[in-house]
Structure formats: structure tokens, C-alpha cells
Motif scaffolding. Sequence first.
Motif, PDB file in Angstrom:
ATOM      1  N   THR A   1      11.467   0.016   0.859  1.00 40.74           N
ATOM      2  CA  THR A   1      10.646  -0.184   2.055  1.00 40.74           C
ATOM      3  C   THR A   1       9.192  -0.221   1.611  1.00 40.74           C
ATOM      4  O   THR A   1       8.739   0.682   0.921  1.00 40.74           O
ATOM      5  CB  THR A   1      10.869   0.966   3.059  1.00 40.74           C
ATOM      6  N   VAL A   2       8.510  -1.279   2.007  1.00 39.43           N
ATOM      7  CA  VAL A   2       7.144  -1.472   1.539  1.00 39.43           C
ATOM      8  C   VAL A   2       6.203  -1.623   2.723  1.00 39.43           C
ATOM      9  O   VAL A   2       6.481  -2.380   3.650  1.00 39.43           O
ATOM     10  CB  VAL A   2       7.045  -2.735   0.644  1.00 39.43           C
TER      11      VAL A   2
ATOM     12  N   SER B   1       0.835  -1.199   0.000  1.00 37.08           N
ATOM     13  CA  SER B   1       0.000   0.000   0.000  1.00 37.08           C
ATOM     14  C   SER B   1       0.874   1.255   0.000  1.00 37.08           C
ATOM     15  O   SER B   1       0.386   2.360  -0.138  1.00 37.08           O
ATOM     16  CB  SER B   1      -0.942   0.022   1.197  1.00 37.08           C
ATOM     17  N   LYS B   2       2.176   1.069   0.185  1.00 35.95           N
ATOM     18  CA  LYS B   2       3.100   2.198   0.090  1.00 35.95           C
ATOM     19  C   LYS B   2       4.482   1.645  -0.267  1.00 35.95           C
ATOM     20  O   LYS B   2       4.908   0.644   0.296  1.00 35.95           O
ATOM     21  CB  LYS B   2       3.158   2.947   1.421  1.00 35.95           C
TER      22      LYS B   2
ATOM     23  N   THR C   1       5.398  -3.252   7.816  1.00 38.40           N
ATOM     24  CA  THR C   1       6.418  -2.613   6.987  1.00 38.40           C
ATOM     25  C   THR C   1       7.606  -3.554   6.839  1.00 38.40           C
ATOM     26  O   THR C   1       8.121  -4.068   7.835  1.00 38.40           O
ATOM     27  CB  THR C   1       6.867  -1.287   7.615  1.00 38.40           C
ATOM     28  N   VAL C   2       7.989  -3.800   5.602  1.00 35.43           N
ATOM     29  CA  VAL C   2       9.147  -4.654   5.366  1.00 35.43           C
ATOM     30  C   VAL C   2      10.148  -3.895   4.496  1.00 35.43           C
ATOM     31  O   VAL C   2       9.773  -2.995   3.745  1.00 35.43           O
ATOM     32  CB  VAL C   2       8.764  -5.979   4.658  1.00 35.43           C
TER      33      VAL C   2
ATOM     34  N   ASP D   1      -1.445  -3.584  -3.847  1.00 39.98           N
ATOM     35  CA  ASP D   1      -2.822  -3.680  -3.354  1.00 39.98           C
ATOM     36  C   ASP D   1      -3.614  -2.497  -3.899  1.00 39.98           C
ATOM     37  O   ASP D   1      -3.061  -1.622  -4.574  1.00 39.98           O
ATOM     38  CB  ASP D   1      -2.843  -3.697  -1.811  1.00 39.98           C
ATOM     39  N   LEU D   2      -4.899  -2.462  -3.578  1.00 40.79           N
ATOM     40  CA  LEU D   2      -5.795  -1.491  -4.193  1.00 40.79           C
ATOM     41  C   LEU D   2      -5.476  -0.050  -3.826  1.00 40.79           C
ATOM     42  O   LEU D   2      -5.610   0.854  -4.631  1.00 40.79           O
ATOM     43  CB  LEU D   2      -7.233  -1.826  -3.771  1.00 40.79           C
TER      44      LEU D   2
END
Lengths: 251, 363
Positions: free
Chosen positions: A156-157, A144-145, A167-168, A179-180
Amino acid sequence: MKILVPIKRVPDPQTNIAVRPDGTGIVTDNVKFVINPFCEIALEESLRIKEAQGEGEVVLVSIGGKECQEQLRTGLAMGADRAILVVTDGPLDPARAAEVLAKLVAQESPNLVFLGKQAIDDDANQTGQLLAAMLDWPQATFASKVVIGDDKKSVTVTREVDGGLETVAFDLPGIITSDLRLNEPRYASLPGIMKARKKELKEVPLAETGVSAEPKVKQVKIEPPPKRQGGRKVETVQELVNLLHTEAKLI
Amino acid sequence: MFDLEPTDEQKLIRDTVGSFAKERIAPIARDCDESGSIPKDVVDQAWELGLIHSPIPEEQGGYGEERSAVTGAIVAEELGAGDVSIAMHVLAPRLVAYPVLDGGTPEQRKQVLPRFTKEFHAATAAVVEPRFDFDTSRFATTARRANGSYVLDGQKCFVPLAEESDLFLVLAESDDGPAAFLVERGAAGLEVLEREKNMGLKPLATNEIALRGVKVPADARVGGEAGFDVSRMLNLSRIGLCSLAIGMARSAFEFAREYAKERKAFGVPIAQKQAIAFMLADMAIEIDAARLLTWEAAAKLDKGEDATRECFLAKRYCAAQVLKITDNAVQVLGGHGYIRDFPVELWFRNARGFSSFEGMAIV
């Protein structure tokens, strides 16, 4: 940074889908096809990454019949640099699709493969994960980011998981699936559409990739969900409790 | 070859502009109608689609893409299906940019076109005149030569975006026939009068303007001494207006059709009643017929031929049909058609103007 974006041709989510009477699939006559919405979000994010960095390349891939050119042209009109169509007689199952993508990754050596989390036709939600396993690359699904590190070597996701956000971070190369809520894809512009005509769209027969078209998953039958029965009104709470017990067998 | 199939690019343009109109324009059409204004962000988003600057040459900051009346018709139809007022607003800068692109001198192109390549930049054309004998082949507004300049006198109406435009393309009668002049907002004698209170097109600001001895240099005449093909410009504008009308008629038809399939009377959806079914079928037929007339005229213009006859036929037909189709849409909805909770009364009001409009949109 080079980003590979696989996109899938799917029926427009706003059209009404009818199942073929023989259960082999859906009726495709007069159905409008579009880029799978999650793939489109992945493409949008890839274009934003490229624009933010001021350099790089976004390469589209699709697997399917010649008609997939339509979706690839749309992606090129949005701003992707070039496109590859792996020509097959029909759609591949996620495992075979991931095998094809793994071959293309070996040829193209992208820093990132950005996929949609799933296609809205079969909702398999497997290709990204399978590809990560085959390449032995790190993966972040349901993004989502997405923030690319300043050194452009890590990412960083933020992931949408049950019960919250996770957050990974990992070093590139890697796999992300969108994702949407990651972004809202742009509209292709008129000049973008005209320019897309001149961009490279390379066709590769499936045989050239060395991947078998033999499905690993067999689709047995497609049928529409059962029609919902109308509800029923009861007079008293006691009656409701009795029915839940005797008929619905829930309590 | 005879082919009415749009090219792959035209289909993609249709889908893209169509999605934009459906997702961004149509949902705000009612609010815009009530408030009589259009939010800036939707105008900016529409501009980003490249509606204005796509064909402007690269040396003037555009993309130098090919321009076609048929493609323009496709774009206008999609925007019109969203909302004709918003469509006219976002397309208004073309009214100056495209005539200069088509017939401007190299200096005029250099001076005018770059204005339209950075962001939405309001500009407009003054075509219609508030007279009972208004005639596009003989304007009552005059352009008189005087010592190497021109002096413009007359009155214009239905000038879209007049208040915010810094450049007007004024059509006027010169001693050698109809001509077009570039008039800057600050020109002495140019007065933008009160905003018009129209029956429809409420979100679109239109004004009357007065030209009282407006002195412009000789090089303000589009095309210079050689002039400019005003008739072709008006034909291109007729294609634009026809397509906007077709788009709106299409929306009205689709809305009425879906309503008729849902609304039940005497136990069946009213769409199954012949009185309604025939009406819906006629609407569909007329929309396709109007589009075919318009595309034929547009295709002829693309070939560089004179299409005045075809454009007049299309314009007359579209103006009549859009009124009939939106009227029937109101009828299909019955009493619901008359109330403002449904969009059909808005389309009906907008449709009435197409028989009066000239030069308010261009492809």
C-alpha cells in the motif's frame, strides 16, 4: 523479499553547476558526485523494509561509467547486499535505462523495483514509469509512505499528488518511485564502509544486456537559465497598471 | 611508494563523517556553546556511525575492523570541522577503549571492551595535571606498589566527561616509568571535583579529579606487569588533537573566505583587497601544511614506528596555526567577528586551548 534499487550518479545538489561554453553539458571538473537524492531515499526505504522483515536482499544497479562504482560502494556501505554496474560510455536516456532495467529484472526476478522519482540532473521523471510499462507491472510513483502487506505479497503506497494524498494498493511484483518526504536516509557507518569493500560489485558491459546505446531522445543543447533582470520601482498604482498593460502585456 | 591520496574507503569515511558533522553537529554548535551541554540524540547518532566500536573485535561485540591513525585523523578532522567540543565528547570513550585494545591483557579486553559496543558509554582518560611543571614523560601522579596492589595519588585536570564516566584511564608514574591504570568510578579515594569553567570548549564537560590513596588491584594496570606503551598512546592522542584543530581551522577559513567574497567595501568584495586576500591565502597554506605534518606522523605510527618527534612537531604547529587562523578569521569579519552572532569568535576561543590539551582525544 528481493528489492532492486537502481541508483544514478549525479552532481552533488549543493555544488554550483556551470554549463560548458559549447552547450554539450556541465563542467564536471572538481564537481563532487553523489547518489541521486531520490534514489538514496528509495534505497533507505528498501533497507528499512528488509530490516523490518528480518530477511531479504537489496540489490543495487547503476548504469554508466566505471566511476559509478563510487556511488554503488556508498550504497553498499549503507547496507545494500550487492551491486550490479551496467557499464556504458555515458548516461543512457530514460527509455534505454528502462530497457536495461527490464533485462535485469528478467534475470534477477525481484519482488519490487524501488526507484527515485527522478534524477536531479535531467529531472526526466520517466524511468520508473517506462519500466512499469515494459514489464506490465503495477506502479506507484511519488511515494511518501510505503506499507508492505503482512503476506509480503502486496503493498500500500501513499502518493503525493496535486491537491493531496492518494493511496493505492497492488499485488507484487511492482514498481515504486520515491518522493522527497518518504524518509531521511541514514549515514553509512564506519563498519558498513569497511564491509562494503568485501561485497559483490558485478560489472556487466551494456552489450551483454542486448540493449542499444543509441539514444531515443537527443539532447540538443544545454544552456543556463537567463539571468534575472533587476526589478523596478514605480511611483503610483496607476503607473504600475499602465506598465502591466503596455509593457508586460498581462492585462 | 609515496602517496598522500586517501584510499577509497577513507574517502567514503571522510564524506560520511563530513556530512554528519555538517548536517548534525555544526548547526547546533552555537546553542551547545551557550547552554554548555550537548543533546543526547546527537551523541547517540554519532555513536551509530561506529566511531568507537568499529575496531573492537567481534568476540567482544564490535566489528573487528582495521584501525589506522591516518583514518582516525581523517575522521577527527571532519568532526572537528563540525565542532571540537561535540567531537571530543563523542570520541571520549575511545580514551579507555583504544588503549585497552592496543595494550590491554586478554582479561582487560574481555572486561572493558564489551561496554562500548551496545550504545554510547561514557569513559575517559585522566592525563593532564594542574601543575606548572606538567610533563607527559614524567607524571607527578604516582602509582606505588603495595602488597600486590597499586596506590594512586595525585591530581588531574581537563578530564572530559568525568562526571558521567564509569571508567577512568589514569596515567601515573610507577617505579618503572609512566603507566596507565583502569580506575572504576566507585574506587575509594577517587573524587570528581567541580566542573571546570573553560574559556572555550564550553559544551564539553571537563573536571579536575583528585586521587587520594586510590587502591587498585595489580591487574588494573593496562598491559599487566609488562605495562603499556604510554608514549604511543599520547602520540595517538596528539594526532587526534591535531586533526580536530585542523578541522576547526578549516571551518574558520571557509567561513572567512565566503564572508570576504560577499562583504563589500569601497565597491568591491573585500576578498579582492590584498590585505584580506593574502590573509586568506596564508590560512589555506597553513591548513594544508598542518595536515601534512599530522598525516606524516600518523602514517609513521601506522607503520608501528616511533613517531614522537613527528607528533610533537605536528602538535606544536597545529596548536600555533589553529590560533592564528581562527584569529585571522575574526579579523576578516572585522567587528562582526567579535560578536556572537557569527561562529568565528567561538572557534577562536576553542583554538586557544590546543596548546594546553593533551590526551583529550585519540585516534
